[in-house]
Design an enzyme around this catalytic site. Sequence first.
Site, PDB file in Angstrom:
ATOM      1  N   ASP A 152       0.808  -1.228   0.000  1.00  0.00           N
ATOM      2  CA  ASP A 152       0.000   0.000   0.000  1.00  0.00           C
ATOM      3  C   ASP A 152       0.837   1.273   0.000  1.00  0.00           C
ATOM      4  OD1 ASP A 152      -2.210  -1.693   0.153  1.00  0.00           O
ATOM      5  OD2 ASP A 152      -2.144  -1.713   2.340  1.00  0.00           O
TER       6      ASP A 152
ATOM      7  N   LYS B 233       1.803   2.072  -5.052  1.00  0.00           N
ATOM      8  CA  LYS B 233       2.332   1.506  -6.312  1.00  0.00           C
ATOM      9  C   LYS B 233       1.386   1.780  -7.479  1.00  0.00           C
ATOM     10  CE  LYS B 233       2.412  -2.530  -4.333  1.00  0.00           C
ATOM     11  NZ  LYS B 233       2.098  -2.160  -2.947  1.00  0.00           N
TER      12      LYS B 233
ATOM     13  N   GLY C 117      -4.599  -4.316  -3.695  1.00  0.00           N
ATOM     14  CA  GLY C 117      -5.595  -3.281  -3.962  1.00  0.00           C
ATOM     15  C   GLY C 117      -4.825  -2.051  -4.379  1.00  0.00           C
ATOM     16  N   HIS C 118      -4.855  -1.722  -5.659  1.00  0.00           N
ATOM     17  CA  HIS C 118      -4.076  -0.603  -6.177  1.00  0.00           C
ATOM     18  C   HIS C 118      -5.029   0.510  -6.602  1.00  0.00           C
ATOM     19  CE1 HIS C 118      -0.491  -3.468  -7.196  1.00  0.00           C
ATOM     20  NE2 HIS C 118      -0.842  -3.480  -5.935  1.00  0.00           N
TER      21      HIS C 118
ATOM     22  N   GLN D  51       1.836  -6.342  -3.335  1.00  0.00           N
ATOM     23  CA  GLN D  51       2.401  -6.572  -1.999  1.00  0.00           C
ATOM     24  C   GLN D  51       3.723  -5.787  -1.921  1.00  0.00           C
ATOM     25  OE1 GLN D  51       1.199  -9.711  -3.763  1.00  0.00           O
ATOM     26  NE2 GLN D  51      -0.600  -8.689  -3.003  1.00  0.00           N
TER      27      GLN D  51
HETATM   28  P1  GDP Z   1      -0.778   0.280  -3.486  1.00  0.00           P
HETATM   29  O1  GDP Z   1      -1.375  -0.992  -3.001  1.00  0.00           O
HETATM   30  O2  GDP Z   1       0.689   0.367  -3.238  1.00  0.00           O
HETATM   31  O3  GDP Z   1      -1.120   0.579  -4.914  1.00  0.00           O
HETATM   32  O4  GDP Z   1      -1.455   1.439  -2.598  1.00  0.00           O
HETATM   33  P2  GDP Z   1      -3.015   1.573  -2.223  1.00  0.00           P
HETATM   34  O5  GDP Z   1      -3.753   2.057  -3.417  1.00  0.00           O
HETATM   35  O6  GDP Z   1      -3.512   0.352  -1.531  1.00  0.00           O
HETATM   36  O7  GDP Z   1      -2.941   2.670  -1.082  1.00  0.00           O
HETATM   37  C1  GDP Z   1      -2.430   3.935  -1.317  1.00  0.00           C
HETATM   38  C2  GDP Z   1      -3.511   4.968  -0.950  1.00  0.00           C
HETATM   39  O8  GDP Z   1      -2.928   6.231  -0.828  1.00  0.00           O
HETATM   40  C3  GDP Z   1      -4.590   5.131  -1.996  1.00  0.00           C
HETATM   41  O9  GDP Z   1      -5.795   5.446  -1.369  1.00  0.00           O
HETATM   42  C4  GDP Z   1      -4.098   6.298  -2.847  1.00  0.00           C
HETATM   43  O10 GDP Z   1      -5.144   7.012  -3.498  1.00  0.00           O
HETATM   44  C5  GDP Z   1      -3.463   7.132  -1.795  1.00  0.00           C
HETATM   45  N1  GDP Z   1      -2.307   7.934  -2.210  1.00  0.00           N
HETATM   46  C6  GDP Z   1      -1.317   7.605  -3.079  1.00  0.00           C
HETATM   47  N2  GDP Z   1      -0.365   8.562  -3.088  1.00  0.00           N
HETATM   48  C7  GDP Z   1      -0.766   9.505  -2.214  1.00  0.00           C
HETATM   49  C8  GDP Z   1      -0.204  10.721  -1.746  1.00  0.00           C
HETATM   50  O11 GDP Z   1       0.870  11.143  -2.149  1.00  0.00           O
HETATM   51  N3  GDP Z   1      -0.913  11.404  -0.802  1.00  0.00           N
HETATM   52  C9  GDP Z   1      -2.101  10.973  -0.316  1.00  0.00           C
HETATM   53  N4  GDP Z   1      -2.706  11.718   0.602  1.00  0.00           N
HETATM   54  N5  GDP Z   1      -2.660   9.839  -0.719  1.00  0.00           N
HETATM   55  C10 GDP Z   1      -1.995   9.105  -1.648  1.00  0.00           C
HETATM   56  P1  IMO Z   2      -0.902  -4.263  -2.234  1.00  0.00           P
HETATM   57  O1  IMO Z   2      -0.472  -4.772  -3.589  1.00  0.00           O
HETATM   58  C1  IMO Z   2      -0.965  -4.726   2.073  1.00  0.00           C
HETATM   59  C2  IMO Z   2      -0.742  -8.820   3.608  1.00  0.00           C
HETATM   60  C3  IMO Z   2      -1.939  -9.301   4.393  1.00  0.00           C
HETATM   61  C4  IMO Z   2      -1.248 -10.234   5.374  1.00  0.00           C
HETATM   62  C5  IMO Z   2      -0.173 -10.888   4.519  1.00  0.00           C
HETATM   63  C6  IMO Z   2      -0.571 -12.252   3.962  1.00  0.00           C
HETATM   64  O2  IMO Z   2      -2.197  -3.531  -2.259  1.00  0.00           O
HETATM   65  O3  IMO Z   2       0.209  -3.505  -1.593  1.00  0.00           O
HETATM   66  P2  IMO Z   2      -2.197 -12.950   1.984  1.00  0.00           P
HETATM   67  O4  IMO Z   2      -3.663 -12.713   1.795  1.00  0.00           O
HETATM   68  O5  IMO Z   2      -1.348 -12.362   0.917  1.00  0.00           O
HETATM   69  O6  IMO Z   2      -1.860 -14.395   2.254  1.00  0.00           O
HETATM   70  O7  IMO Z   2      -1.846 -12.171   3.357  1.00  0.00           O
HETATM   71  O8  IMO Z   2       0.076  -9.983   3.456  1.00  0.00           O
HETATM   72  N1  IMO Z   2      -1.027  -8.302   2.248  1.00  0.00           N
HETATM   73  C7  IMO Z   2      -1.053  -7.001   1.936  1.00  0.00           C
HETATM   74  N2  IMO Z   2      -0.919  -5.915   2.718  1.00  0.00           N
HETATM   75  N3  IMO Z   2      -1.096  -4.594   0.738  1.00  0.00           N
HETATM   76  C8  IMO Z   2      -1.203  -5.681  -0.054  1.00  0.00           C
HETATM   77  O9  IMO Z   2      -1.206  -5.592  -1.392  1.00  0.00           O
HETATM   78  C9  IMO Z   2      -1.219  -6.960   0.545  1.00  0.00           C
HETATM   79  N4  IMO Z   2      -1.341  -8.220   0.072  1.00  0.00           N
HETATM   80  C10 IMO Z   2      -1.202  -9.035   1.128  1.00  0.00           C
HETATM   81  O10 IMO Z   2      -2.591  -8.234   5.028  1.00  0.00           O
HETATM   82  O11 IMO Z   2      -0.598  -9.490   6.363  1.00  0.00           O
HETATM   83 MG    MG Z   3      -2.902  -1.670  -1.745  1.00  0.00          MG
END
Ligand code: GDP
Ligand code: IMO
Ligand code: MG
Length: 428
Positions: A13, A16, A40-41, A224
């Site tokens: 998270d 990416k 979840g991207h 991840q």
């Molecule tokens: P990922 O799994 O690495 O793609 O990240 P996620 O999408 O799960 O979580 C990142 C969250 O931060 C999302 O809700 C984005 O919209 C938000 N986000 C990304 N970059 C920024 C930033 O620079 N500032 C803020 N406030 N939110 C951001």
């Molecule tokens: P993105 O791509 C954050 C974590 C789970 C748990 C561990 C194992 O959005 O960054 P799993 O279901 O993979 O067997 O769970 O990994 N986990 C993540 N945490 N972002 C993710 O994906 C994750 N994918 C798995 O919360 O701790």
């Molecule tokens: Mg994510």
Amino acid sequence: MSATVVLGLAWGDEGKGRVCDALAADARYVARYSGGNNAGHTIRVGKEEFVVHLIPSGIVRAGVVCTIGNGVVVNPEVLAEEVSALENRGIEVRGRLKVDGRAHLILPYHVRLDGYREKALGKAKIGTTNRGIGPTYEDKIARVGIRVQDVFDEGILRAKLRAALREKNSLITNVYGEEPYDPDEIADYLLSFRDLLEPMVADTGALLRGAIKRDEPVLLEGAQATLLDNDFGTYPFVTSSNPSAGGACVGTGVPPTSLGEVIGVTKAYTSRVGDGPFPTELFDEMGETLRRVGNEYGSTTGRPRRCGWLDLVAIKYTASVNGITTLALTMLDVLSAVEEVKVCVGYEIDGERVDEYPMSQTDLHHAQPVYKSLSGWGVDVTGCRRREDLPEEARDFVSFIETELGVPLCMISVGPERDQAIVKRIGV
Ligand code: GDP
Ligand code: IMO
Ligand code: MG
């Protein structure tokens, strides 16, 4: 020509999706290489927000070909839902999404087993996303997995399911006391996805290698992150694949000699969802502030994310494991809410100062962070588009990270919107 990798340096998270979306503007191919719909991207386009779990983030950019690599585990129901959801929002998916025939399928019994295992672990649970990820990779390694291509050979499919379920059903009934699965029912269920899958199935590695040869820009999108890597992460509190740079090759069929830039993504602080060690976790008001201002709730499960200060000991380690060539720093705007910014620059483990990330799980559990304090900036930075626009304290903070890691920053994200970033050197 070479492929660019984008990957997370902490526990996921990091943003990416947001970084990949920026890079996808110049890409021809975007490939997912590990994990499944545990990811979840998030991509923000104006007022619209897209959260993709299985399909690469590049899908939001018209004309980009997206591939789900051999290293990904595919839940066919989720694939169907995600394709329809995106198409209902006006994004053309079917013509430009390819799924590798070697990718393994997440089946209903994998999802159920994930839940049974977690329940059985009790307090020692991993905190998985409960999407069947671990059990599917287990079957892959045990050579009893079902692959996308098996759906196109009914005889093989039924035989493989019978063999796989012989052992699995005994586990499900004898160990967990649950109902067994009928292999033919699972086979019928899988055959119902044939029409969806048929136009998408491809040797995606061959596609990507061809593209690289033709000098077309290819982006490999990590899911991840490195501290969740099965080998390099905080085992056993990890996921069951290799989100690190090596996994990008194994999970796509792109050879290591074809990798160019490796972009490591980190937040300006740290978050973790799920269980396991997290030395800089904050349990006080400050942790609550980061969670609230950063809106730190899981994109996949909605769980509140654990929050803490940036851990440079961990990030230096993951930067080195991945050989990152450049760094993308996200969520800088969130730190506008704090007066004093802390960065972990070492650990104290059983009374001893340690600067290297420990290999031992026991040491990591005992690690107490040693912090360096920096002045906060206390003003909104979401409008900054050049590094020199940032307040001095924020510039000092980003320069400190850049110097400590020894790689240049390619992007400083100051908000979730597409344009809310300071971009220095980007381009696939
Ligand atoms: P990922 O799994 O690495 O793609 O990240 P996620 O999408 O799960 O979580 C990142 C969250 O931060 C999302 O809700 C984005 O919209 C938000 N986000 C990304 N970059 C920024 C930033 O620079 N500032 C803020 N406030 N939110 C951001
Ligand atoms: P993105 O791509 C954050 C974590 C789970 C748990 C561990 C194992 O959005 O960054 P799993 O279901 O993979 O067997 O769970 O990994 N986990 C993540 N945490 N972002 C993710 O994906 C994750 N994918 C798995 O919360 O701790
Ligand atoms: Mg994510």
